[in-house]
Design an enzyme around this catalytic site. Structure first.
Site, PDB file in Angstrom:
ATOM      1  N   HIS A 382       0.845  -1.197   0.000  1.00 32.22           N
ATOM      2  CA  HIS A 382       0.000   0.000   0.000  1.00 32.22           C
ATOM      3  C   HIS A 382       0.878   1.243   0.000  1.00 32.22           C
ATOM      4  CE1 HIS A 382      -3.574   2.393   0.656  1.00 32.22           C
ATOM      5  NE2 HIS A 382      -3.063   2.921   1.793  1.00 32.22           N
ATOM      6  N   ASP A 399      -3.657   9.073   3.499  1.00 26.31           N
ATOM      7  CA  ASP A 399      -3.836   7.661   3.177  1.00 26.31           C
ATOM      8  C   ASP A 399      -5.154   7.524   2.438  1.00 26.31           C
ATOM      9  OD1 ASP A 399      -4.004   4.951   2.978  1.00 26.31           O
ATOM     10  OD2 ASP A 399      -3.702   4.538   5.111  1.00 26.31           O
ATOM     11  N   CYS A 450      -4.185   2.870  -5.016  1.00 24.32           N
ATOM     12  CA  CYS A 450      -3.535   3.640  -3.951  1.00 24.32           C
ATOM     13  C   CYS A 450      -2.351   4.438  -4.488  1.00 24.32           C
ATOM     14  CB  CYS A 450      -3.090   2.699  -2.821  1.00 24.32           C
ATOM     15  SG  CYS A 450      -1.966   1.377  -3.369  1.00 24.32           S
TER      16      CYS A 450
END
Length: 491
Positions: A382, A399, A450
């Site tokens: 990630h 995030d 992401c």
């Protein structure tokens, strides 16, 4: 009674006729004796002397012949002479003035009989105050007046100037208008000039009528007139539309620069680069960073693929080059690559491991001079982003899954204190800066975007823009990033 009435009519007619001035004719034969014998005219000098009482037949015939040849008029029964018959009834004396034969008595104002006398008219002026009242025109005067108005004698050539000659060369048509003074109208026309009550037409009326009829029958002229009228109506309609359109149509919003659509040519280039057969083909080589992009590496920008380090690091270098090209348009930033944070925490916390990454000789500037510093954070599978916001004195964590890592922000705060002390010799209290997670952050809705979210966080913050994108823009951002890498130029 019938004979008396007849005599009265003949007596009235005799009063109206002029009295010729010649000797009386011989008496009629006995079979046709005249009923009435006129008195001799006292005004005619030729008849003031009485004829001989017993004229000879030769003298009588000579006088009769002279009268018939010189005087056209009534019969010899009205000739003045002393009646040889004393028992006949005498006529009353003739009128004091002779009444000549005259023409029509209707007064035409077109000839302006009530105005001043014309220069060619002979005799006293008709409208002069000292002159006697005008008499009715005779036939000769009437004809002379008509000819003088219709066909005036031209002046001598020496007395006519050049402009007057050109003006007189134009054929004129005189039209007499008989109207009342209250009904006169001033007409300002190029072809007609009103002078009193006489209209001088420079173009004959029949020519005007002929041209008007020709224009009506000309199909091509009708078509042109229709086209002109249609164009004029169209122009007026467009003017009205231009006034109304801004009020009824919404204002077209300009597309922000990060969302400018790709052209068809760019779409084709990106499709060929991402779906070609040779996976080892070199598509881009960035010499400053010594990064080589092959088709296999670039294919991470396909849908549902994770982004790799080469694509992320090359795109960050392109963002720095964009800032150097247009420093007034973008914030002054520093972009660490994906290996910086791993190297910093390789031994727990090791500043010496990254101390030489930010020398002024290598960068050309110190980190304390920047507005923002971007640090990519990779957590196994990630991608996240940490930002050292020097301008606002705070540390931010972004995030795309909405999580928060305070450990990362504390480590970066410690690193920034050591970096400023080492490179600039300054002691700052960065540990007291605010550490936060960004609110209202665009979040990913799948398990593979992401890395794309992280790059767009950096892109928008370097533009000093709010994060106004979302999951629906990710497919477009993947194609745009591929295009900018192939061109080695961030836009």
């Amino acid at each position: 009674m019938g004979a008396l009435t007849d005599s009265r009519k003949r007596l009235t007619a005799d009063h109206r006729l002029p009295i010729p001035s010649f000797p009386p004719p011989s008496p009629p034969p006995p079979s046709k004796r005249p009923k009435l014998a006129p008195f001799p005219s006292s005004l005619d000098p030729s008849t003031s002397a009485s004829p001989p009482p017993n004229p000879s037949p030769q003298i009588i015939h000579a006088v009769a012949a002279a009268s018939t040849s010189n005087t056209p008029g009534p019969s010899s029964s009205s000739t003045p002479a002393s009646s040889p018959l004393p028992n006949r009834r005498r006529l009353p004396p003739p009128p004091p003035f002779k009444r000549p034969i005259h023409g029509p008595q209707r007064v035409l104002r077109a000839f302006r009989f009530d105005g001043p006398a014309r220069p060619h008219a002979a005799g006293p002026s008709w409208s002069s105050p000292s002159s006697p009242p005008p008499r009715s025109l005779g036939l000769e005067q009437y004809v002379e007046l008509v000819n003088s108005v219709s066909h005036s004698a031209p002046p001598t050539p020496n007395a006519i100037p050049d402009a007057a000659r050109e003006k007189e060369a134009v054929p004129l048509e005189v039209v007499a208008i008989e109207e009342d003074g209250d009904e006169r109208k001033q007409q300002d026309d190029e072809e007609e000039v009103v002078r009193g009550s006489v209209v001088v037409r420079r173009v004959p009326l029949y020519k005007e009528l002929y041209e008007a009829a020709s224009r009506k029958r000309d199909a091509k002229l009708k078509t042109l007139e229709f086209e002109v009228r249609l164009a004029e109506e169209g122009r007026l309609g467009l003017e009205r539309l231009a006034e109304v359109l801004p009020r009824i149509s919404p204002k077209k919003e300009e597309v922000p620069e990060p969302f400018v659509p790709l052209t068809d040519e760019d779409e084709e280039i990106v499709r060929e680069a991402l779906h070609g057969r040779n996976s080892r083909e070199r598509l881009a080589v960035h010499e400053p960073s010594n990064i080589v992009i092959t088709r296999e590496i670039l294919q991470c920008l396909n849908n549902q693929e994770w982004l790799n380090d080469e694509v992320i690091n090359l795109y960050l270098d392109l963002l720095k080059e964009r800032e150097l090209r247009q420093p007034s348009k973008f914030l002054r930033c520093h972009f660490f690559n994906t290996f910086f944070y791993k190297k910093l925490i390789s031994g727990g916390y090791d500043y010496k491991a990254v101390r030489r990454w930010t020398t002024k000789r290598k960068l050309g500037y110190s980190l304390i001079e920047c507005d923002k510093i971007f640090v990519p954070i990779h957590k196994e599978v990630h991608w996240c982003l940490a930002v050292i916001n020097i301008k606002n004195k705070k540390f931010q964590y972004l995030d795309s899954l909405g999580s928060m890592d305070m450990k990362v922000l504390r480590i970066l705060a410690r690193y920034f204190v050591d970096e400023v002390k080492d490179k600039n010799g300054q002691q700052i209290d960065a540990l007291s800066w605010k550490q936060e997670g960004v609110k209202n952050l665009p979040l990913q809705e799948n398990g593979w975007d992401c890395g794309m979210f992280m790059l767009k966080y950096i892109d928008f913050y370097s533009r000093n823009m709010d994060l106004i994108f979302g999951q629906k823009h990710m497919q477009y951002f993947r194609k745009r990033t591929a295009k900018e890498i192939l061109n080695l130029r961030a836009e």
